[in-house]
Design a protein around this motif. Sequence first.
Motif, short mmCIF file in Angstrom:
data_model
loop_
_atom_site.label_atom_id
_atom_site.label_comp_id
_atom_site.label_asym_id
_atom_site.label_seq_id
_atom_site.Cartn_x
_atom_site.Cartn_y
_atom_site.Cartn_z
N ARG A 131 -0.76 5.22 -20.66
CA ARG A 131 -2.12 5.72 -20.44
C ARG A 131 -2.82 5.04 -19.28
O ARG A 131 -3.85 5.49 -18.81
CB ARG A 131 -2.96 5.56 -21.70
N GLU A 132 -2.25 3.93 -18.82
CA GLU A 132 -2.83 3.19 -17.70
C GLU A 132 -1.89 3.20 -16.49
O GLU A 132 -1.77 2.24 -15.77
CB GLU A 132 -3.13 1.74 -18.12
N LYS A 133 -1.16 4.31 -16.32
CA LYS A 133 -0.30 4.55 -15.17
C LYS A 133 1.10 3.93 -15.29
O LYS A 133 1.84 3.86 -14.32
CB LYS A 133 -0.98 4.14 -13.86
N GLY A 134 1.48 3.50 -16.46
CA GLY A 134 2.79 2.88 -16.65
C GLY A 134 3.83 3.84 -17.18
O GLY A 134 3.55 5.02 -17.32
N PRO A 135 4.98 3.39 -17.49
CA PRO A 135 5.39 1.98 -17.54
C PRO A 135 5.72 1.39 -16.17
O PRO A 135 5.74 0.18 -16.01
CB PRO A 135 6.63 2.00 -18.43
N LEU A 136 5.97 2.23 -15.17
CA LEU A 136 6.28 1.74 -13.82
C LEU A 136 5.34 2.38 -12.82
O LEU A 136 4.97 3.55 -12.94
CB LEU A 136 7.73 2.06 -13.45
N TRP A 137 4.98 1.60 -11.79
CA TRP A 137 4.05 2.07 -10.78
C TRP A 137 4.46 1.45 -9.45
O TRP A 137 4.60 0.24 -9.35
CB TRP A 137 2.66 1.64 -11.17
N ILE A 138 4.66 2.27 -8.43
CA ILE A 138 4.98 1.73 -7.10
C ILE A 138 3.67 1.24 -6.49
O ILE A 138 2.73 2.00 -6.29
CB ILE A 138 5.67 2.76 -6.20
N ILE A 139 3.64 -0.06 -6.22
CA ILE A 139 2.44 -0.71 -5.69
C ILE A 139 2.76 -1.33 -4.32
O ILE A 139 3.73 -2.08 -4.19
CB ILE A 139 1.94 -1.82 -6.65
N TYR A 140 1.95 -0.99 -3.35
CA TYR A 140 2.03 -1.59 -2.02
C TYR A 140 1.02 -2.74 -1.96
O TYR A 140 0.04 -2.74 -2.71
CB TYR A 140 1.67 -0.55 -0.96
N PRO A 141 1.23 -3.70 -1.07
CA PRO A 141 0.25 -4.79 -0.93
C PRO A 141 -0.96 -4.32 -0.11
O PRO A 141 -1.15 -4.71 1.04
CB PRO A 141 1.06 -5.88 -0.22
N PHE A 142 -1.78 -3.47 -0.70
CA PHE A 142 -2.88 -2.80 -0.02
C PHE A 142 -3.80 -3.76 0.73
O PHE A 142 -4.23 -3.48 1.85
CB PHE A 142 -3.70 -1.96 -1.00
N ASP A 143 -4.13 -4.89 0.11
CA ASP A 143 -5.10 -5.80 0.70
C ASP A 143 -4.52 -6.66 1.83
O ASP A 143 -5.27 -7.36 2.53
CB ASP A 143 -5.70 -6.73 -0.36
N GLN A 144 -3.21 -6.62 2.04
CA GLN A 144 -2.60 -7.48 3.05
C GLN A 144 -2.68 -6.94 4.47
O GLN A 144 -2.60 -7.71 5.43
CB GLN A 144 -1.14 -7.77 2.69
N SER A 145 -2.81 -5.61 4.60
CA SER A 145 -2.80 -5.05 5.95
C SER A 145 -3.39 -3.63 5.93
O SER A 145 -3.15 -2.88 4.99
CB SER A 145 -1.36 -4.99 6.47
N PRO A 146 -4.10 -3.27 7.00
CA PRO A 146 -4.63 -1.91 7.09
C PRO A 146 -3.52 -0.85 7.08
O PRO A 146 -3.76 0.29 6.69
CB PRO A 146 -5.37 -1.90 8.44
N GLU A 147 -2.30 -1.21 7.48
CA GLU A 147 -1.20 -0.24 7.47
C GLU A 147 -0.91 0.28 6.06
O GLU A 147 -0.36 1.36 5.90
CB GLU A 147 0.08 -0.83 8.07
N PHE A 148 -1.31 -0.48 5.03
CA PHE A 148 -1.09 -0.07 3.65
C PHE A 148 -2.29 0.67 3.05
O PHE A 148 -2.25 1.07 1.89
CB PHE A 148 -0.74 -1.28 2.77
N ARG A 149 -3.36 0.82 3.81
CA ARG A 149 -4.55 1.50 3.31
C ARG A 149 -4.75 2.84 4.01
O ARG A 149 -5.78 3.10 4.62
CB ARG A 149 -5.78 0.60 3.48
N THR A 150 -3.75 3.70 3.91
CA THR A 150 -3.83 5.04 4.49
C THR A 150 -3.58 6.07 3.39
O THR A 150 -2.98 5.75 2.36
CB THR A 150 -2.78 5.23 5.60
N GLU A 151 -4.01 7.29 3.63
CA GLU A 151 -3.77 8.36 2.66
C GLU A 151 -2.27 8.54 2.41
O GLU A 151 -1.86 8.79 1.27
CB GLU A 151 -4.39 9.67 3.15
N THR A 152 -1.46 8.38 3.43
CA THR A 152 -0.01 8.54 3.28
C THR A 152 0.54 7.50 2.33
O THR A 152 1.31 7.83 1.41
CB THR A 152 0.69 8.43 4.66
N ILE A 153 0.16 6.25 2.52
CA ILE A 153 0.66 5.18 1.65
C ILE A 153 0.11 5.36 0.24
O ILE A 153 0.84 5.20 -0.75
CB ILE A 153 0.31 3.79 2.21
#
Length: 168
Positions: A131-153
């Motif tokens: 119910r909270e998006k599990g059991p597995l979720w592909i997570i990028y390191p969003f806060d580490q770089s602007p390259e990870f904060r795009t609609e595509t990612i």
Amino acid sequence: MTINGIYSIARTLFLAAIVATRVTAGTAETEAMPVLEVTGGQGPDQAFLLSVQDLQDIAVENIVTSTIWTQGVHEFSGVPLYTLLQHLDVKGTTIQAIALNDYAVAIPRSDARVGGPIVAFAIDGQPIPRREKGPLWIIYPFDQSPEFRTETIYSRSIWQLNRLNIVQ
């Protein structure tokens, strides 16, 4: 008390004992059940069924980040996608990630790199419930770089992940 009343109480106690046993054993059972199927790569007949424990045994990396779907910053724990594919020795150019509801996204193999996404199985040290998006979720390191904060990612950050198909 009537026979029906005694039967009802006995039945209730019996069901409560079963539920208590399942709750107690639930964590170990859940960790051993397959949660991810990986197909493709070396051949169309190649398939791997992996449990959370299998993923933990491969490698565990933590990403501390905020997401557009959660409040605040959280610590996500999971196996790096790069390490998972390397461990299974699967080759291909595209990773088709598929969720429990058959929603699918294409992730280029180039995303599966050191410092890239993880296949998260825990958030803040706890398993991720369905119910909270599990059991597995592909997570990028969003806060580490602007390259990870795009609609595509963001679109590649599939939750309720249960299958990866590696396409040549």
